[in-house]
Motif scaffolding. Structure first.
Motif, short mmCIF file in Angstrom:
data_model
loop_
_atom_site.label_atom_id
_atom_site.label_comp_id
_atom_site.label_asym_id
_atom_site.label_seq_id
_atom_site.Cartn_x
_atom_site.Cartn_y
_atom_site.Cartn_z
N THR A 164 15.10 5.24 -10.31
CA THR A 164 16.73 5.37 -10.27
C THR A 164 16.92 4.05 -9.52
N ARG A 165 18.15 3.25 -9.80
CA ARG A 165 18.41 2.19 -9.02
C ARG A 165 19.53 2.50 -8.04
N ILE A 166 18.92 2.66 -6.70
CA ILE A 166 19.92 3.25 -5.62
C ILE A 166 20.84 2.26 -5.31
N SER A 167 20.49 1.03 -5.06
CA SER A 167 21.34 -0.06 -4.90
C SER A 167 20.86 -1.36 -5.58
N GLU A 168 21.47 -2.53 -5.19
CA GLU A 168 20.78 -3.76 -6.04
C GLU A 168 19.28 -3.73 -5.94
N ASN A 169 18.71 -3.81 -4.60
CA ASN A 169 17.44 -3.98 -4.29
C ASN A 169 16.76 -2.99 -3.70
N HIS A 170 17.17 -1.73 -4.38
CA HIS A 170 16.39 -0.51 -3.58
C HIS A 170 16.38 0.35 -5.04
N ASN A 173 8.82 -4.34 -0.78
CA ASN A 173 7.76 -3.31 -0.15
C ASN A 173 7.79 -2.00 -0.77
N VAL A 174 6.66 -1.39 -0.77
CA VAL A 174 6.73 -0.03 -1.59
C VAL A 174 6.13 0.93 -0.57
N HIS A 206 -2.02 1.15 -7.04
CA HIS A 206 -1.55 0.24 -7.97
C HIS A 206 -0.44 -0.86 -7.76
N LEU A 207 0.57 -0.27 -7.48
CA LEU A 207 1.70 -1.12 -6.91
C LEU A 207 1.33 -2.07 -5.91
N GLU A 208 0.64 -1.55 -4.77
CA GLU A 208 0.41 -2.20 -3.79
C GLU A 208 -0.87 -3.55 -4.20
N TYR A 209 -1.62 -3.21 -5.22
CA TYR A 209 -2.47 -4.02 -5.55
C TYR A 209 -1.88 -5.14 -6.11
N TYR A 210 -0.97 -4.98 -7.17
CA TYR A 210 -0.29 -6.12 -7.74
C TYR A 210 0.53 -6.94 -6.79
N LEU A 211 1.22 -6.14 -5.69
CA LEU A 211 2.07 -6.85 -4.80
C LEU A 211 1.27 -7.81 -3.88
N GLN A 212 0.22 -7.09 -3.69
CA GLN A 212 -0.65 -7.87 -2.29
C GLN A 212 -1.76 -8.91 -3.12
N VAL A 213 -2.21 -8.61 -4.03
CA VAL A 213 -3.49 -9.38 -4.42
C VAL A 213 -2.92 -10.38 -5.78
N LEU A 268 6.46 16.26 -7.26
CA LEU A 268 6.36 14.67 -8.00
C LEU A 268 6.03 13.74 -6.96
N GLY A 269 5.48 12.50 -7.36
CA GLY A 269 5.32 11.65 -6.52
C GLY A 269 6.61 10.74 -6.41
N LYS A 270 6.99 10.48 -5.20
CA LYS A 270 8.15 9.45 -5.01
C LYS A 270 7.80 8.16 -4.26
N ILE A 271 8.29 7.18 -4.77
CA ILE A 271 7.98 5.83 -4.17
C ILE A 271 9.24 5.05 -4.09
N ASP A 272 9.57 4.57 -2.69
CA ASP A 272 10.65 3.92 -2.52
C ASP A 272 10.27 2.24 -2.49
N ILE A 273 11.04 1.75 -3.21
CA ILE A 273 10.96 0.31 -3.69
C ILE A 273 11.97 -0.58 -3.11
N LYS A 274 11.86 -1.46 -2.29
CA LYS A 274 13.07 -1.99 -1.80
C LYS A 274 12.39 -3.66 -1.62
N GLY A 275 13.48 -4.65 -1.95
CA GLY A 275 13.20 -5.95 -1.83
C GLY A 275 14.11 -6.82 -2.99
N PRO A 276 14.15 -8.19 -2.67
CA PRO A 276 14.98 -8.94 -3.57
C PRO A 276 14.26 -8.74 -4.98
N ASP A 277 12.82 -8.65 -4.99
CA ASP A 277 12.19 -8.65 -6.19
C ASP A 277 11.83 -7.40 -6.87
#
Lengths: 88, 998
Positions: B716-722, B753-754, B738-745, B667-676
């Motif tokens: 899953t919310r691992i911590s507040e911003n993670h 960060n993803v 897809h995520l990178e496109y929306y975040l960067q463009v 399964l694809g896993k993506i780590d997503i971190k940051g205040p937003d």
């Protein structure tokens, strides 16, 4: 195979990149009322230009940054590439 | 047979090493350094092939890439290859060659009847003949044409040779090592440029090997050797022989084909046969030389007729005479050099020159040697069937349209020269618009579109002095633009004999009442009369004439026929050649092998294989694997003689009854971190994410901007911003982009960060009523009760000292948990779980059982998320938030998406409770309706329900919400099945979802 200058990594072979389509399209803002026409133009309507075209590329097998390129669709000449935050 | 046409004192072959080879079953001897062609000619063998259409006897015509006839079936190392050019392949021990396109033999070929019926085979024969009746095409015409088409036979054996690819960058690529290539490469190298010098032939030097010239008081060959050995010493230079630059692509990308192994008697296991070089050069210098073109006359394809430069090359390079009684037929001075070479070896040629009396230095030299020259003469027709034995010669009238008198001259070979055609293929491929040079009657490169420049004969420069001067100058300039160095150079002094201008004569007129075949294109058997017919029938564009007659369409790409063909069209049309234009030059310049194109990407190297950390365990436990993208996933674990369906039912049943374990690492896993991070998820998924508590997972669906479902998964919310996002196996890469496109463009203001972590975590799913018992024993210090770890809960724990993430999520619809540990510990986690689960009757299950479990539950997966469905179609409309905007939301307002009779997911069971419904079946109301039977839906996923013990399928059905209880038919024209089905809810098992929460 084109030679594309990633604004972050420099000259790289085309096979490291993915094409991202028209780079001038602007997504309507979130939560904003948009007409059907405005929305359709954004989702579907693309010009098929002959000549200079500003387009998005994604350095998918490299730094994974999206950037814009100005390319001639007829000759493949790439005049300029720029980070998303920069003017092209 | 001894080599009776071999000269004793000429040639660059190694006489110390004899090589025995076979041709059409007969043994011959040649020397190391021979080509197959030169060795056969040394043995007096001329007849080597039969022509494509008329099966006329054909012999060698050229000495390299110009050869149109000598395409042979060659066997080396037990591997057979068709259409090998005998003039290019080097002689090697054990080589065996056979003629193609003839039966039963090249000497007696039944197909030659076509030659005598040739008036029935004019241009466009196939187009005209095989048109009617239409019904004949499929059964009669096509098989016939297929059988007649082609030359050699492709091998059906596996090619065991090794082929490689290489990527290279340089300042200057120089294609061709004749005088132009050597001087420019040398000048560029002296300026410190990184240079690659490529030579197609085994020997460097090009025409310097055959021309009687001196440079710096050295013979052409000695000077070439000197320059090459100096270049080889320089660290900034790569010198490659047997290497042909065959293609010129965008942005100065050229591709070179290097032949490494074929000429070696013994090669190591790891020596490749051929290597393809992708070379990106800042500047390309094309010193590809020129190719002599023939003069067209009657029966000009008879064996024993050669290009004059080829005859000279056979003498100078291979020490082989193409005949002992030569006639030389020319419209220019260069053939006189061939006459002199014959004379030097004690042979007296007769020269026929279409021009009036000439007195250039070269002609004077020939006259001084007492060689007979007949000016204003032309060959009308060659006599002899399998070998030329005489020529009918005519004295041309003033306009050169007829003959004043004729005579027969006996001979055993003819050497013909119709002047020179620059090899402009690469320049043209690069986008250079060619222009016509009236002085040489040929096209030359004009305005460059890429960074390339042609020099020497390739540019229409035919004197050595000018070629060397240009070579040094251009090589020096081009390199100093790059290296900013400007090493002073002294251009060496060269010495050559002056030539007079050539005559525009290119085709001998037919005497009145005669109808000799005069060939323009040997390889495709296109004669003057064929082109005349094409024009008579109204074909005007040269591209159309080419396709109708097949002129220049053979593997030699019309190297010797192109200009004569254009000249002929121009004459008939009363135009000049540049008005006719030229056809397109396309890569490859000469045929290259499929093996070289494919390189090492064959078999298991065809694409990367992704294996999970538990792969070896699966293998040891009889897993049968299935490809999921590049991943290998266990499809089922075979016990005894079980079939796929038996095994998958057993595995699925075990999950429903006890507990199963499934490898979900892929399964694809993506780590997503940051205040937003939460804000990003809120925009990407259709449901609300801002208020998801830490330590909780949520199922989400993401759309494309057009409202179509793109992917689903739990995050899953691992911590507040993670956050830890999961995607389907196949969409993992797309979702990240897809995520990178929306975040960067689109929303660069979001601070997130993803990162893909798919390969950082090994994952297993523990599913079934006993899964909590297993989990409790795996994590004895952790409270895993329903209260402490409820459905969609998340905790971290220590699995016997290994950090683990535990998610209470379920795809199977059973009570289930997913455990992730760092990849290195994956196998430990798996084995430990198997060991502890033993007392609870644990069994591994594969993707087939996994599918069964999710289909029964009505959970959607790839077959339903097929790029055509919106959330409503999948009964996921409950996940659409009304309180926020998200990607694709605006599109859901489209009329068709809101239609009341919109398609929707349903469950399907066969009315007979026995027949399995093939996936992809069409759903129709009336099985006997007139075709095309209106289709109202399709079957997306099928399984054997282990819970209810009968087949069950999911389908997407028009107006699905109002169809429950209806009876329909599932038709599969592919499987030829018609099954009556009943429409039911898509949630076939536990539709209240109690089990996952138990």
């Amino acid at each position: 195979m084109l030679n594309i200058k990633c604004p972050y990594c420099g000259d790289r072979a085309q096979k490291e990149f993915a094409y991202g389509g028209d780079g001038t399209v602007k997504r309507p803002e979130l939560n904003k009322e948009v007409s059907n026409k405005e929305w359709d133009d954004f989702v579907y309507m693309r010009k098929s230009l002959r000549g200079k075209h500003i387009e998005l590329w994604h350095h998918i097998s490299g730094c994974r940054q999206w950037f814009r390129a100005q390319r001639d669709t007829a000759t493949h000449e790439i005049f300029k590439t720029a980070k998303i935050s920069e003017e092209i | 047979m001894s080599q009776e046409f071999r000269l004793n004192n000429e040639g660059l072959i190694n006489r110390k090493k004899e090589i025995i080879f076979s041709f059409n079953g007969k043994k011959y001897t040649g020397y190391e350094g021979d080509t197959l062609a030169s060795a056969l000619l040394a043995n007096g063998v001329h007849l080597v092939s039969r022509s494509f259409k008329y099966h006329r006897p054909r012999g060698f015509f050229g000495a390299g890439v110009d050869e149109p006839n000598a395409k042979l079936q060659v066997t080396m190392n037990g591997y057979s290859e068709p259409n090998v050019n005998a003039t290019e392949i080097e002689l090697v021990k054990g080589l065996s060659a056979n003629s193609q396109n003839c039966w039963p033999s090249v000497n007696f070929d039944v197909g030659a009847i076509n030659n005598f019926l040739n008036r029935f085979f004019p241009a466009g024969f196939y187009y005209k003949t095989f048109m009617w009746p239409k019904s004949f095409w499929y059964k009669i015409y096509e098989p016939f044409i297929r059988k007649a088409a082609g030359l050699g036979v492709a091998s059906v054996e596996k090619d065991n040779e090794r082929y490689e690819h290489k990527y290279e960058y340089c300042d200057l690529l120089v294609a061709g090592s004749g005088p132009a290539g050597l001087s420019s490469a040398f000048a560029a190298a002296k300026n410190g440029a990184k240079v690659i010098l490529a030579e197609d032939k085994p020997r460097f030097g090009g025409t310097l090997l055959t021309d009687d010239v001196t440079i710096d008081n050295l013979s052409g060959k000695d000077w070439a050797d000197k320059i090459i050995s100096e270049l080889k010493e320089m660290p900034n230079v790569v010198v490659k022989n047997r290497s042909q630059v065959f293609g010129y692509y965008d942005h100065n990308m050229t591709v070179m084909f290097e032949r490494i192994g074929d000429h070696l008697e013994q090669k190591s296991k790891f020596t490749p046969r051929q290597r393809l070089w992708y070379i990106r050069a800042k500047e390309v210098l094309l010193s590809t030389g020129s190719i002599e073109r023939p003069i067209v006359f009657g029966n000009n394809d008879t064996p024993g007729i050669f290009l004059s430069a080829a005859a000279k090359e056979y003498i100078k390079v291979y020490g082989v005479l193409v005949g002992k009684k030569p006639v030389i037929f020319t419209n220019n001075d260069s053939a006189y050099e061939t006459a002199l070479e014959f004379k030097k070896n004690g042979i007296n040629p007769i020269v026929l020159d279409t021009r009036e009396e000439q007195n250039s230095q070269l002609v004077q030299d020939v006259k001084n040697q007492n060689i007979t020259i007949k000016f204003s003469h032309a060959i009308i027709v060659a006599n002899g069937y399998k070998k030329v034995n005489s020529v009918l010669v005519g004295k041309l009238n003033k306009n050169k349209t007829d003959y004043e008198k004729t005579e027969i001259i006996e001979c055993d070979c003819v050497c013909v020269s119709g002047f020179w055609t620059p090899t402009v293929h690469l320049a043209s491929q690069s986008g250079n618009k060619l222009s016509y040079n009236d002085k040489i009657d040929a096209f030359v490169p004009d305005k460059s579109k890429q960074s390339e420049k042609s020099i020497g004969a390739a540019n229409g420069t035919f004197t050595l002095k000018e070629t060397i001067e240009n070579g040094f100058k251009i090589g020096s300039e081009a390199s100093s633009r790059i290296t900013k160095k400007n090493n002073p150079i002294t251009i060496p002094k060269s010495n050559e004999l002056n030539h007079n201008p050539h005559d525009k004569f290119w085709c001998s007129p037919l005497p009145k009442g005669k109808n000799y075949k005069r060939f323009v294109d040997f390889q495709n058997d296109v004669a003057v009369s064929d082109i005349e017919i094409a024009l008579k029938e109204g074909y005007r564009s040269i591209e159309h004439v080419k396709r109708y007659t097949t002129l220049g369409m053979a593997t030699d790409q019309g190297r010797t026929s192109n200009l004569n063909g254009l000249q002929l069209v121009a004459n008939i049309e009363k135009k000049i050649v540049p008005q006719v234009g030229h056809t397109t030059f396309r890569p490859p310049f000469t045929p290259i092998t499929i093996g070289a194109i494919v390189g090492r990407e064959i078999g298991k190297e065809f694409m990367p294989t992704r294996k999970t950390p538990m792969h070896d365990w699966h293998e040891k436990n009889n897993a049968v694997f299935v490809d999921a993208g590049a991943w290998k996933r266990p499809r089922y674990y075979k016990q005894g003689n079980e079939t796929l369906s038996e095994a998958s039912r057993r595995e699925a049943k075990n999950v429903r009854d006890y507990v199963g374990i499934c490898d979900v690492t892929t399964l694809g896993k993506i780590d997503i971190k940051g205040p937003d991070a939460a804000e990003l998820l809120n925009r990407v998924y259709t449901n609300a994410w801002l208020k998801l508590p830490v330590g909780k997972a949520r199922y989400g669906v993401m759309l494309r901007e057009d409202g179509i479902v793109m992917d689903d998964g739990t995050t899953t919310r691992i911590s507040e911003n993670h956050f830890h996002m999961t995607t389907t196996t196949l969409q993992a890469a797309n979702v990240l982009s897809h995520l990178e496109y929306y975040l960067q463009v689109v929303w660069p203001e979001l601070n997130v960060n993803v990162l893909s972590t798919t390969e950082q975590w090994a994952g297993l799913s523990l599913a079934g009523p006993k899964s909590r018992d297993v989990l409790a024993k795996l994590f004895p210090n952790l409270n895993v009760s329903n209260e402490a770890l409820p459905f969609m809960g998340y905790v971290e724990g220590s699995l016997f000292g290994v950090e683990a993430r535990i998610f209470r999520i379920s795809f199977s619809g059973e009570l289930a948990f997913e455990i992730n540990v760092k990849s290195d510990h994956g196998i430990f986690m798996w084995e430990k779980t198997m060991e502890i689960g033993k007392e609870f009757n644990i069994q591994p299950y594969g993707t087939e059982a996994l599918s069964t479990l999710r289909i029964e539950m009505g959970h959607v997966a790839g077959p339903e998320l097929d790029g055509r469905t919106i959330p409503y179609d999948l009964s996921l409309e409950g996940l659409i938030s009304n309180n926020k905007d998200f990607i694709g939301k605006r599109s859901l307002g489209r009329e068709a998406f809101k239609s009341d009779s919109r398609q929707k997911i349903v469950g399907l069971i066969p009315v007979d409770k026995k027949s399995s419904i093939p996936e992809g079946s069409h759903l129709v109301e009336n099985k006997d309706a007139k075709l095309p039977n209106p289709k109202i839906g399709y079957v997306s996923s099928s399984c054997w329900s282990v819970e209810n013990n009968n087949p069950f399928s999911l389908g997407i059905l028009k107006n699905g919400k109002n169809m429950i209880g209806k009876k329909l038919f599932a038709l599969s024209p592919l499987k030829n099945t018609v099954i009556e089905v009943e429409v039911i809810s898509s949630h076939y098992v536990d539709h209240e979802g109690k089990r996952v929460r138990s």
